[in-house]
Design a protein around this motif. Sequence first.
Motif, PDB file in Angstrom:
ATOM      1  N   GLY A  17       0.802  -1.220   0.000  1.00 52.97           N
ATOM      2  CA  GLY A  17       0.000   0.000   0.000  1.00 52.97           C
ATOM      3  C   GLY A  17       0.835   1.271   0.000  1.00 52.97           C
ATOM      4  O   GLY A  17       0.588   2.188   0.787  1.00 52.97           O
ATOM      5  N   CYS A  18       1.806   1.354  -0.875  1.00 57.21           N
ATOM      6  CA  CYS A  18       2.690   2.525  -0.928  1.00 57.21           C
ATOM      7  C   CYS A  18       1.888   3.803  -1.181  1.00 57.21           C
ATOM      8  O   CYS A  18       0.949   3.818  -1.981  1.00 57.21           O
ATOM      9  CB  CYS A  18       3.725   2.365  -2.042  1.00 57.21           C
ATOM     10  N   GLN A  19       2.288   4.877  -0.499  1.00 57.02           N
ATOM     11  CA  GLN A  19       1.702   6.194  -0.731  1.00 57.02           C
ATOM     12  C   GLN A  19       2.475   6.854  -1.862  1.00 57.02           C
ATOM     13  O   GLN A  19       3.650   7.186  -1.714  1.00 57.02           O
ATOM     14  CB  GLN A  19       1.762   7.040   0.535  1.00 57.02           C
ATOM     15  N   LEU A  20       1.825   7.002  -2.998  1.00 51.92           N
ATOM     16  CA  LEU A  20       2.478   7.534  -4.186  1.00 51.92           C
ATOM     17  C   LEU A  20       2.205   9.026  -4.329  1.00 51.92           C
ATOM     18  O   LEU A  20       1.089   9.485  -4.065  1.00 51.92           O
ATOM     19  CB  LEU A  20       1.975   6.822  -5.442  1.00 51.92           C
ATOM     20  N   GLU A  21       3.197   9.757  -4.735  1.00 52.95           N
ATOM     21  CA  GLU A  21       3.013  11.149  -5.118  1.00 52.95           C
ATOM     22  C   GLU A  21       3.295  11.222  -6.607  1.00 52.95           C
ATOM     23  O   GLU A  21       4.400  10.896  -7.058  1.00 52.95           O
ATOM     24  CB  GLU A  21       3.933  12.076  -4.347  1.00 52.95           C
ATOM     25  N   VAL A  22       2.296  11.631  -7.350  1.00 51.83           N
ATOM     26  CA  VAL A  22       2.402  11.661  -8.801  1.00 51.83           C
ATOM     27  C   VAL A  22       2.388  13.114  -9.257  1.00 51.83           C
ATOM     28  O   VAL A  22       1.489  13.876  -8.893  1.00 51.83           O
ATOM     29  CB  VAL A  22       1.230  10.899  -9.461  1.00 51.83           C
ATOM     30  N   THR A  23       3.377  13.469 -10.036  1.00 54.40           N
ATOM     31  CA  THR A  23       3.447  14.814 -10.601  1.00 54.40           C
ATOM     32  C   THR A  23       3.161  14.708 -12.092  1.00 54.40           C
ATOM     33  O   THR A  23       3.855  14.000 -12.824  1.00 54.40           O
ATOM     34  CB  THR A  23       4.834  15.440 -10.377  1.00 54.40           C
ATOM     35  N   LYS A  24       2.110  15.395 -12.513  1.00 52.51           N
ATOM     36  CA  LYS A  24       1.764  15.458 -13.935  1.00 52.51           C
ATOM     37  C   LYS A  24       2.508  16.649 -14.516  1.00 52.51           C
ATOM     38  O   LYS A  24       2.326  17.777 -14.068  1.00 52.51           O
ATOM     39  CB  LYS A  24       0.253  15.630 -14.104  1.00 52.51           C
ATOM     40  N   ILE A  25       3.331  16.385 -15.502  1.00 55.65           N
ATOM     41  CA  ILE A  25       4.163  17.423 -16.107  1.00 55.65           C
ATOM     42  C   ILE A  25       3.626  17.713 -17.505  1.00 55.65           C
ATOM     43  O   ILE A  25       3.654  16.855 -18.384  1.00 55.65           O
ATOM     44  CB  ILE A  25       5.645  16.980 -16.182  1.00 55.65           C
ATOM     45  N   ARG A  26       3.093  18.922 -17.652  1.00 55.27           N
ATOM     46  CA  ARG A  26       2.570  19.353 -18.962  1.00 55.27           C
ATOM     47  C   ARG A  26       3.588  20.307 -19.568  1.00 55.27           C
ATOM     48  O   ARG A  26       3.861  21.360 -19.018  1.00 55.27           O
ATOM     49  CB  ARG A  26       1.217  20.033 -18.801  1.00 55.27           C
ATOM     50  N   LYS A  27       4.121  19.907 -20.701  1.00 56.64           N
ATOM     51  CA  LYS A  27       5.178  20.690 -21.334  1.00 56.64           C
ATOM     52  C   LYS A  27       4.585  21.740 -22.273  1.00 56.64           C
ATOM     53  O   LYS A  27       3.405  21.698 -22.596  1.00 56.64           O
ATOM     54  CB  LYS A  27       6.130  19.755 -22.080  1.00 56.64           C
ATOM     55  N   ALA A  28       5.415  22.644 -22.693  1.00 53.00           N
ATOM     56  CA  ALA A  28       4.970  23.736 -23.560  1.00 53.00           C
ATOM     57  C   ALA A  28       4.355  23.225 -24.862  1.00 53.00           C
ATOM     58  O   ALA A  28       3.441  23.836 -25.408  1.00 53.00           O
ATOM     59  CB  ALA A  28       6.135  24.673 -23.865  1.00 53.00           C
ATOM     60  N   GLU A  30       2.412  20.812 -25.136  1.00 44.07           N
ATOM     61  CA  GLU A  30       1.175  20.136 -24.734  1.00 44.07           C
ATOM     62  C   GLU A  30       1.338  18.644 -24.470  1.00 44.07           C
ATOM     63  O   GLU A  30       0.365  17.956 -24.192  1.00 44.07           O
ATOM     64  CB  GLU A  30       0.042  20.355 -25.758  1.00 44.07           C
ATOM     65  N   SER A  31       2.548  18.099 -24.561  1.00 48.14           N
ATOM     66  CA  SER A  31       2.752  16.697 -24.209  1.00 48.14           C
ATOM     67  C   SER A  31       2.702  16.564 -22.682  1.00 48.14           C
ATOM     68  O   SER A  31       2.969  17.518 -21.951  1.00 48.14           O
ATOM     69  CB  SER A  31       4.076  16.172 -24.764  1.00 48.14           C
ATOM     70  N   VAL A  32       2.345  15.377 -22.220  1.00 48.46           N
ATOM     71  CA  VAL A  32       2.188  15.127 -20.788  1.00 48.46           C
ATOM     72  C   VAL A  32       3.032  13.924 -20.394  1.00 48.46           C
ATOM     73  O   VAL A  32       3.078  12.919 -21.104  1.00 48.46           O
ATOM     74  CB  VAL A  32       0.700  14.849 -20.434  1.00 48.46           C
ATOM     75  N   SER A  33       3.703  14.041 -19.252  1.00 47.87           N
ATOM     76  CA  SER A  33       4.418  12.907 -18.680  1.00 47.87           C
ATOM     77  C   SER A  33       4.139  12.895 -17.182  1.00 47.87           C
ATOM     78  O   SER A  33       3.607  13.862 -16.629  1.00 47.87           O
ATOM     79  CB  SER A  33       5.923  12.994 -18.970  1.00 47.87           C
ATOM     80  N   TYR A  34       4.489  11.787 -16.542  1.00 48.02           N
ATOM     81  CA  TYR A  34       4.226  11.622 -15.114  1.00 48.02           C
ATOM     82  C   TYR A  34       5.512  11.232 -14.403  1.00 48.02           C
ATOM     83  O   TYR A  34       6.286  10.421 -14.892  1.00 48.02           O
ATOM     84  CB  TYR A  34       3.175  10.534 -14.880  1.00 48.02           C
ATOM     85  N   SER A  35       5.710  11.810 -13.234  1.00 49.72           N
ATOM     86  CA  SER A  35       6.813  11.450 -12.360  1.00 49.72           C
ATOM     87  C   SER A  35       6.200  10.879 -11.085  1.00 49.72           C
ATOM     88  O   SER A  35       5.342  11.514 -10.463  1.00 49.72           O
ATOM     89  CB  SER A  35       7.652  12.685 -12.047  1.00 49.72           C
ATOM     90  N   VAL A  36       6.622   9.671 -10.712  1.00 55.21           N
ATOM     91  CA  VAL A  36       6.045   8.989  -9.560  1.00 55.21           C
ATOM     92  C   VAL A  36       7.121   8.779  -8.503  1.00 55.21           C
ATOM     93  O   VAL A  36       8.213   8.291  -8.808  1.00 55.21           O
ATOM     94  CB  VAL A  36       5.438   7.622  -9.965  1.00 55.21           C
TER      95      VAL A  36
END
Length: 128
Positions: A17-28, A30-36
């Motif tokens: 049950g890990c507590q995840l922090e997810v950062t949604k990165i929206r680039k100039a 308009e592409s999207v990536s995620y950092s977990v």
Amino acid sequence: METNEKTTMTCIICPMGCQLEVTKIRKADESVSYSVTGNACPRGEQYAQKELTNPTRTLTCTVAVTGGTRRLVAAKSKIEVPRDLQLECMQVIRRLSVKAPVHTGDVLCEDILNTGADIIACDDVETA
């Protein structure tokens, strides 16, 4: 310009049950990536990305049986279905009725709502 949005979630893939922090990165562009972060294994990162882009669940239900020793049989989807289609799937299943005998693993409904998921029996119901 890059923008970030943070979300927290609990990974449900394993008992940790890990507590995840997810950062949604929206680039100039308009592409999207995620950092977990916060995941103890690689499965946590995969879970978070899937949950935010295309959440799916195993559908569990009961299906009506006619002519059997019981009126209902436990059933589930063979593969996960998109979470936003679960209510529609249940409306289809509510109208479904199968004849006894029913055996574990029998396909009760093929490719429900074109999701690729079959609804299969999880128990046996014999003929009355």
